[in-house]
Design a protein around this motif. Structure first.
Motif, short mmCIF file in Angstrom:
data_model
loop_
_atom_site.label_atom_id
_atom_site.label_comp_id
_atom_site.label_asym_id
_atom_site.label_seq_id
_atom_site.Cartn_x
_atom_site.Cartn_y
_atom_site.Cartn_z
N PRO A 345 0.81 -1.23 0.00
CA PRO A 345 0.00 0.00 0.00
C PRO A 345 0.84 1.28 0.00
O PRO A 345 0.49 2.27 -0.62
N LEU A 346 2.01 1.21 0.62
CA LEU A 346 2.86 2.42 0.69
C LEU A 346 3.42 2.74 -0.69
O LEU A 346 3.47 3.91 -1.10
N PHE A 347 3.77 1.69 -1.45
CA PHE A 347 4.32 1.92 -2.79
C PHE A 347 3.22 2.46 -3.70
O PHE A 347 3.43 3.40 -4.46
N LYS A 348 2.02 1.86 -3.54
CA LYS A 348 0.89 2.35 -4.36
C LYS A 348 0.56 3.80 -4.00
O LYS A 348 0.34 4.64 -4.87
N LEU A 349 0.66 4.11 -2.71
CA LEU A 349 0.39 5.49 -2.26
C LEU A 349 1.45 6.43 -2.85
O LEU A 349 1.13 7.49 -3.38
N ALA A 350 2.71 6.00 -2.82
CA ALA A 350 3.80 6.85 -3.34
C ALA A 350 3.61 7.10 -4.83
O ALA A 350 3.76 8.23 -5.31
N MET A 351 3.21 6.07 -5.57
CA MET A 351 3.03 6.26 -7.02
C MET A 351 1.82 7.14 -7.30
O MET A 351 1.87 8.00 -8.18
N ALA A 352 0.77 6.99 -6.50
CA ALA A 352 -0.41 7.84 -6.70
C ALA A 352 -0.06 9.29 -6.37
O ALA A 352 -0.41 10.21 -7.12
N LEU A 353 0.67 9.49 -5.30
CA LEU A 353 1.07 10.85 -4.89
C LEU A 353 1.97 11.46 -5.97
O LEU A 353 1.79 12.63 -6.35
N GLU A 354 2.88 10.69 -6.51
CA GLU A 354 3.77 11.18 -7.57
C GLU A 354 2.94 11.58 -8.79
O GLU A 354 3.10 12.67 -9.34
N ARG A 355 1.99 10.72 -9.16
CA ARG A 355 1.20 11.00 -10.37
C ARG A 355 0.40 12.29 -10.19
O ARG A 355 0.41 13.18 -11.03
N ILE A 356 -0.25 12.44 -9.02
CA ILE A 356 -1.07 13.62 -8.76
C ILE A 356 -0.20 14.88 -8.72
O ILE A 356 -0.51 15.91 -9.31
N ALA A 357 0.96 14.77 -8.06
CA ALA A 357 1.83 15.95 -7.93
C ALA A 357 2.33 16.39 -9.30
O ALA A 357 2.37 17.58 -9.62
N LEU A 358 2.70 15.42 -10.14
CA LEU A 358 3.27 15.77 -11.45
C LEU A 358 2.23 16.36 -12.40
O LEU A 358 2.55 16.89 -13.43
N GLU A 359 0.95 16.27 -12.01
CA GLU A 359 -0.09 16.89 -12.84
C GLU A 359 -0.56 18.21 -12.23
O GLU A 359 -1.40 18.90 -12.77
N ASP A 360 0.02 18.57 -11.07
CA ASP A 360 -0.45 19.76 -10.35
C ASP A 360 0.38 20.99 -10.70
O ASP A 360 1.63 20.93 -10.65
N GLU A 361 -0.25 22.07 -11.04
CA GLU A 361 0.42 23.29 -11.48
C GLU A 361 1.49 23.76 -10.48
O GLU A 361 2.57 24.20 -10.86
N TYR A 362 1.21 23.61 -9.19
CA TYR A 362 2.16 24.08 -8.17
C TYR A 362 3.53 23.41 -8.39
O TYR A 362 4.56 24.06 -8.39
N PHE A 363 3.51 22.11 -8.63
CA PHE A 363 4.78 21.37 -8.78
C PHE A 363 5.34 21.56 -10.17
O PHE A 363 6.56 21.73 -10.35
N VAL A 364 4.42 21.55 -11.18
CA VAL A 364 4.88 21.70 -12.56
C VAL A 364 5.56 23.06 -12.74
O VAL A 364 6.66 23.17 -13.27
N SER A 365 4.90 24.12 -12.23
CA SER A 365 5.45 25.48 -12.44
C SER A 365 6.79 25.66 -11.71
O SER A 365 7.62 26.47 -12.11
N ARG A 366 6.98 24.92 -10.62
CA ARG A 366 8.25 25.05 -9.89
C ARG A 366 9.26 23.95 -10.28
O ARG A 366 10.32 23.84 -9.69
N LYS A 367 8.89 23.17 -11.30
CA LYS A 367 9.77 22.10 -11.79
C LYS A 367 10.22 21.18 -10.64
O LYS A 367 11.41 20.94 -10.45
N LEU A 368 9.21 20.77 -9.86
CA LEU A 368 9.49 19.87 -8.73
C LEU A 368 9.19 18.44 -9.14
O LEU A 368 8.06 18.09 -9.46
N TYR A 369 10.22 17.62 -9.17
CA TYR A 369 10.07 16.21 -9.56
C TYR A 369 10.58 15.31 -8.43
O TYR A 369 11.32 15.78 -7.57
N PRO A 370 10.25 14.04 -8.48
CA PRO A 370 10.82 13.13 -7.47
C PRO A 370 12.34 13.13 -7.56
O PRO A 370 12.91 13.17 -8.65
N ASN A 371 13.00 13.12 -6.40
CA ASN A 371 14.45 13.00 -6.40
C ASN A 371 14.84 11.63 -5.85
O ASN A 371 13.98 10.80 -5.58
N VAL A 372 16.11 11.43 -5.66
CA VAL A 372 16.63 10.09 -5.29
C VAL A 372 15.99 9.57 -4.01
O VAL A 372 15.84 8.38 -3.81
N ASP A 373 15.53 10.51 -3.16
CA ASP A 373 15.02 10.07 -1.85
C ASP A 373 13.58 9.62 -1.88
O ASP A 373 13.08 9.10 -0.88
#
Ligand code: SDX
Length: 438
Positions: A345-373
């Motif tokens: 469930p944690l991995f599924k949650l992480a992937m869902a959170l990543e997908r939602i964030a990468l579609e959100d203007e706040y993160f897209v406009s600030r070029k915020l992507y997942p990093n190594v951590d």
């Protein structure tokens, strides 16, 4: 290393009557040019101002190259994607330390040297007794790494290339042993000695998870995953902890003390401590309701007053996907699949959170992507590594990068002790008044 001849110049003009100044421009093999400002203060009485070093090259280096826009990472010119899949960590250590991948003979010799230095002095165990059992592993590791300098007087002279090489081998070899000792101490189990018949990552897993009561056979898929995690964390240009190691070593202190400074810096949640913080963030969202609560969490992140960050996202250099995060996500799939945790469930949650964030203007406009951590915590948790130990694993893996960068600086005939200046905005000179008049 000494720079080649300048390839261009920048002209600085001033509105306060200071004479214009021409500054040389140097080009790298790839990446941004640099303006050499070393003469600026002597010729103009002015400093540059760059808190956080957003536009400052602190050195020239041949070790690691990052293209933040492309999401590219090269160790000595080799793409991280190829190193992480075609080499093992000790080959990458050889590459970072000596400038190229080893041939079979060089690899065998290097592996043998590291393997024969994995034990620590028996006295080291008594340092741990000074800590509470629930001490954070990074507090323990900072102390243990610094303490190594008390045991190896024959390899503390930073200006002797041979002593630098010996201390490099000792640090790379002993960090896994020390991290495993910190873990065993925290759970009250006996320390496991390293074994010379195991690979680097397998040895670490055995020291972590075996007990004297029964045989232990490391799972090869998990060993390979851990070895890849080490490679992905091995070096990363002039990040905060590497810059700390360089500045610390520039005083001529010993390699063990400089690496201990790197360990201390890496601990911060904005840096290596983000993997622990990221997993705790996922746990919190899970506790509050999991995927259904992602929207609420993202709203908190966007609210500046909340001080909530999406840990594992964002990077000073990467304004595109961190290539290590992609490889870490693949490793996640492999490890969870091997362990039958594909529906974790944690991995599924992480992937869902990543997908939602990468579609959100706040993160897209600030070029915020997942990093190594972002994914490394999920992989390490699946392997059985406790959350507080995640950053210690990062430190274990990054030790070779810190040493390679330290060695490059010390071997540079132009290097000087690092001593930045400041813009002073405090009080002008004033006299002390008697206490009755203050
Ligand atoms: C590592 O340097 C390296 O190479 C480090 C490293 C290595 O291998 O050595 O790659 C390892 O440290 C990876 C980073 C791990 N840290 C985290 O995941 C912590 C969360 N990330 C942030 O703290 C942040 O992204 C940093 C510290 C990583 C980078 O910060 P910067 O470059 O100083 O960027 P910033 O703080 O100025 O952010 C720019 C904007 C700001 O919003 P605005 O003021 O423009 O409105 O983006 C926002 C920030 O608030 N922002 C985030 C965010 N990261 C940046 N908003 C929400 N969540 C985040 N994670």
């Amino acid at each position: 290393m000494a720079l080649n001849s300048a390839e261009g110049k920048a002209t600085l003009s001033f509105s306060d009557g200071t004479p214009a100044l021409e500054l040389p421009i140097y080009k790298g093999t790839i990446g941004p040019d640099v303006i050499d400002i070393r003469q600026l203060y002597a010729k103009t009485g002015k400093f540059t101002y760059d808190p956080g070093f957003l536009s400052t090259a602190s050195c020239n280096s041949t070790i690691t190259y990052i293209d933040g826009d492309k999401g590219e990472l090269l160790y000595r010119g080799y793409p991280i994607e190829q190193l992480a899949t075609k080499c093992d960590y000790l080959e990458v250590c050889h590459l970072l330390l000596f400038g190229d991948l080893p041939n079979e003979k060089q690899r065998a010799e290097f592996v043998s040297r590291v393997t024969k230095h994995t034990m620590v002095n028996e006295q080291m165990q008594f340092f741990l007794r000074g800590f509470r059992r629930d001490a954070h592993p990074m507090a323990v590791l900072t102390g243990l790494v610094g303490a190594l300098s008390a045991f190896y007087p024959d390899s503390i002279n930073l200006h002797d290339p041979w002593q630098r090489e010996v201390s490099a081998i000792r640090l790379i070899a002993k960090l896994p042993t020390l991290v495993a000792m910190a873990y065993k101490y925290s759970i009250g189990q006996p320390y496991m000695y390293p074994r010379n018949d195991l690979s680097y990552a397998a040895n670490f897993m055995r020291m972590m998870f075996a007990t004297p009561c029964e045989d232990y056979k490391p799972n090869e898929v998990l060993v390979r995953a851990l070895d890849r995690i080490f490679t992905l964390h091995a070096d990363h240009e002039q990040n905060a902890s590497t810059s700390t190691v360089r500045l610390c070593a520039s005083s001529g202190t010993n390699p063990f003390a400089a690496i201990a400074a790197g360990v201390a810096c890496l601990w911060g949640p904005a840096h290596g401590g983000a993997n622990e913080a990221c997993l705790n963030m996922l746990y919190d969202i899970q506790k509050q309701g999991g995927v259904a609560k992602i929207g609420e969490f993202i709203a908190q992140v966007k609210d500046k007053n909340s001080n909530v960050k999406l840990m594992g996202f964002g990077h000073r250099v990467y304004k595109n996907y961190d290539p290590r995060a992609k490889l870490m996500r693949e490793t996640c799939h492999e490890v969870l699949g091997e362990l039958g945790l594909g529906d974790d469930p944690l991995f599924k949650l992480a992937m869902a959170l990543e997908r939602i964030a990468l579609e959100d203007e706040y993160f897209v406009s600030r070029k915020l992507y997942p990093n190594v951590d972002y994914y490394s915590g999920i992989v390490q948790k699946a392997i059985g590594i406790p959350v507080p130990l995640f950053t210690a694993i990062f430190a274990l893996a990054r030790t070779v990068g810190w040493i390679a960068q330290l060695n490059e600086m010390i071997a540079d005939p132009e290097y000087k002790i690092g001593r930045p200046r400041q813009l002073y905005v405090g009080s002008v000179k004033r006299d002390v008044k008697p206490i009755k008049e203050r």
